[in-house]
Write an enzyme that holds these catalytic residues in place. Structure first.
Site, short mmCIF file in Angstrom:
data_model
loop_
_atom_site.label_atom_id
_atom_site.label_comp_id
_atom_site.label_asym_id
_atom_site.label_seq_id
_atom_site.Cartn_x
_atom_site.Cartn_y
_atom_site.Cartn_z
N ARG A 107 9.65 -5.33 -4.50
CA ARG A 107 8.99 -5.78 -3.28
C ARG A 107 7.48 -5.57 -3.32
NH1 ARG A 107 8.46 -1.02 0.22
NH2 ARG A 107 8.38 -2.26 2.14
N ASP A 133 -0.56 3.88 -9.00
CA ASP A 133 0.40 3.34 -9.97
C ASP A 133 -0.33 2.74 -11.16
OD1 ASP A 133 3.24 2.36 -8.06
OD2 ASP A 133 1.51 3.43 -7.30
N ASN A 177 -5.38 1.62 -0.89
CA ASN A 177 -4.03 2.03 -1.28
C ASN A 177 -3.34 0.95 -2.12
OD1 ASN A 177 -1.36 3.51 0.69
ND2 ASN A 177 -1.15 2.37 -1.17
N ARG A 220 -7.41 2.98 3.92
CA ARG A 220 -7.01 4.19 3.22
C ARG A 220 -6.99 3.92 1.72
NH1 ARG A 220 -1.53 2.77 5.35
NH2 ARG A 220 -0.16 2.35 3.58
N SER A 221 -7.15 4.98 0.96
CA SER A 221 -7.14 4.87 -0.49
C SER A 221 -5.90 5.57 -1.02
CB SER A 221 -8.42 5.45 -1.09
OG SER A 221 -8.52 5.20 -2.47
N PRO A 266 0.83 -1.42 9.36
CA PRO A 266 1.35 -2.79 9.51
C PRO A 266 2.57 -3.06 8.64
CG PRO A 266 -1.03 -2.83 9.47
CD PRO A 266 -0.62 -1.41 9.15
N ASP A 290 4.89 9.68 -0.33
CA ASP A 290 5.36 9.40 1.03
C ASP A 290 6.86 9.15 0.99
OD1 ASP A 290 4.70 7.17 -0.55
OD2 ASP A 290 4.27 5.91 1.17
N GLU A 335 12.82 3.39 -10.45
CA GLU A 335 11.62 4.01 -9.91
C GLU A 335 11.67 5.52 -10.02
OE1 GLU A 335 11.20 4.23 -5.65
OE2 GLU A 335 9.17 3.46 -5.78
#
Length: 545
Positions: free
Chosen positions: A192, A200, A236, A245-246, A307, A342, A540
């Site tokens: 996705r 990454d 990000n 945000r980073s 969002p 996260d 992952e």
């Protein structure tokens, strides 16, 4: 994760190249999306208002109405869809639509509106075959075991599946997309995740370099440099809704890797302005004081739910009674997302100052993270070293001093003599957080430690590993030792964390540390090979069972 004893493959050689490609090449993922809002807060997101498409994808009543209607299983689906009309026209049409439906449209009516005004997913990219892909990169020849060699070839072939190139319309009509336009093709994580993700990309770049795909790697680095020029930092991910945000600032590490592999010193020197710019962004916007030292924390400067996880954030925020409390919660969620971890009990501080809890206990902005400051030290050191090569003596001295100050703060605040490693620091309770996370050893990876007595440091680190029995997990070292249900907690084992541990122990340099590094690298590769052999897929994360 089933453990495969290395004796089953007695004659294999596992170079770091294979480790990187096997572990970090792709993310076929289902990242958890947990989090939350209040009605009044949802309409006032102060985020990148100079980007017209943000009024659709970043804030506003249209975003709130559609995301809360649960039209899509994944909130990210809607904010990745392409507009069919200019954003201003879509908003105007939405206002008319809401009046026509008395501000209470049915789910079917909302779905019809979305179908009329938005295209499906993936419209911004077309598949792209990297022009520098090699069928048989040199590292393959260093693998003696035939099964592992074939695996390396199989995984090297995945580069051909993950290449994406933006269509011309993205550049002609950028306001129709949530994607951030970039000049060169990109390798995406997969699944996705159809766009770049900042931290990454460090391991993607490393894998590309080991696969001798230097042109592709350079193109991705040029993309990041262009983004720093436009945003002042790297978001990000490659969507405008991430643009406040980073993530862990690894561009300097990527560029250093490229220079190391290619000897293209000029590229590194030419990038210095943007590397300095990103470094100063962090030092100007993320500084906190801990024990009278300046260190950095993760954060986000937008308002409201994420969002891409809008509905999930709104649901979680229902635990809070006021708009102010809900907004603080949103900021904690976004700060945790900025960390890349996260979510995890690493970021929980409950009323007792402990890490038991759930997402409502997130206090990410009040926790000084070891790896962020270790990486910022590394950034300053890389910048100083590049200035030294360029002959810029004053600049070299300036950034060496900055690196020294960060190192001094890391030693004074984050090093914990009793634990024998570095620990995150709790600003709310003014105390170290003595909980295991692989990032407790991240200064070994970035070189943010005093090299005067590595034997003493090695003894201390290895004693810590033995005390926590971290060598006893056959599937790899788990991310924490607490089972909370969050994806960055036990029993999950994450590739970036294995890399940080393995590479850090190797860089520590003592025989004992290097032996453990080798053992863990073999174990990690073999456990992934077992999963690939059984499923023909890379995952992952591993689950420790």
């Amino acid at each position: 994760m089933k453990y495969i004893n290395s004796e089953m493959f007695p004659n294999h050689a596992l170079p770091l190249a294979l480790l990187l490609i096997l572990v970090f090449l792709q993310k076929i993922s289902t990242r958890n999306i947990n989090s939350n809002s209040s009605t009044s807060l949802r309409f006032h997101i102060n985020i990148t208002k100079d980007i017209p498409a943000c009024q659709i994808y970043c804030y506003g009543q249209l975003l709130d109405t559609i995301q809360m209607a649960h039209l899509f299983k994944d909130s990210k689906t809607f904010v990745d869809m392409k507009l069919k009309l200019p954003p201003e026209q879509v908003n105007a049409n939405f206002e008319k639509f809401m009046k026509k439906t008395n501000n209470a449209p049915s789910k079917e009516q909302l779905r019809a509106f979305v179908n009329e005004h938005f295209d499906g997913l993936g419209k911004e990219f077309v598949p792209w075959l990297p022009d520098d892909w090699k069928e048989h990169p040199a590292f393959i020849d260093h693998i003696s075991d035939p099964d592992l060699k074939q695996w390396g070839l199989d995984l090297n072939g995945v580069w051909k599946d993950l290449g994406r190139k933006m269509i011309d319309d993205v550049y002609k009509n950028p306001n129709y997309y949530s994607i951030i336009p970039i000049p060169n093709p990109v390798i995406v994580p997969g699944g996705r995740f159809r766009e770049f993700y900042y931290w990454d990309s460090y391991w993607i770049i490393r894998g590309l370099l080991y696969s001798e795909m230097f042109h592709t790697a350079r193109g991705m680095l040029e993309n990041f440099i262009s983004i720093v020029q436009r945003f002042g930092f790297i978001p990000n991910g490659g969507r405008i809704y991430y643009s406040k945000r980073s993530q862990p600032p690894l561009l300097a590490g990527m560029i250093q890797s490229y220079v190391d592999f290619t000897n293209d010193i000029k590229f590194g020197i030419d990038a210095l302005d943007m590397l300095e710019h990103e470094f100063e962004y962090w030092m100007n916007n993320h500084i906190v004081q801990a024990r009278d030292y300046n260190l950095c924390v993760y954060g986000d400067s937008s308002i409201g739910p994420r969002p891409e996880s809008y509905r999930e954030d709104v649901e979680t925020s229902k635990a809070f009674n006021t708009d102010e409390a809900k907004e603080k919660h949103y900021k904690e969620l976004k700060a945790a997302a900025a960390s890349g971890m996260d979510f995890s009990s690493r970021w929980f501080i409950n009323d007792k100052g402990e890490n038991d809890g759930n997402l409502t206990d997130l206090k990410t902005r009040s926790i000084v993270p070891v790896e962020l400051n270790a990486i910022l030290y590394w950034n300053a050191k890389i910048i100083a070293d590049l200035h030294e090569v360029a002959g810029n003596t004053a600049k070299q001295r300036e950034y060496q001093i900055k690196a020294n100050k960060i190192l001094e703060a890391i030693d004074a605040v984050l090093w914990n003599e009793e634990a024998g490693v570095w620990l995150d620091y709790d600003l709310l309770n003014d105390k170290p957080r003595n909980y295991f996370v692989p990032t407790n050893l991240s200064p070994l990876w970035t070189g943010a430690f005093d090299r005067k007595d590595v034997e003493k440091l090695s003894t201390s680190v290895l004693r810590y590993i033995e005390k926590l029995q971290l060598d006893n997990y056959p599937g790899g070292v788990p991310n924490t030792l607490y089972r909370t249900g969050e994806q960055w907690d036990y029993p999950n084992v994450w590739p970036p964390m294995q890399y940080i541990l393995i590479e850090g122990l190797n860089k520590l340099g003592t025989d004992a540390a290097k032996n453990l590094s080798s053992k863990w690298s073999h174990r990690w590769v073999l456990s992934n090979f077992a999963a690939y052999r059984d499923s023909r897929a890379m995952f992952e994360k591993n689950v420790q069972i």
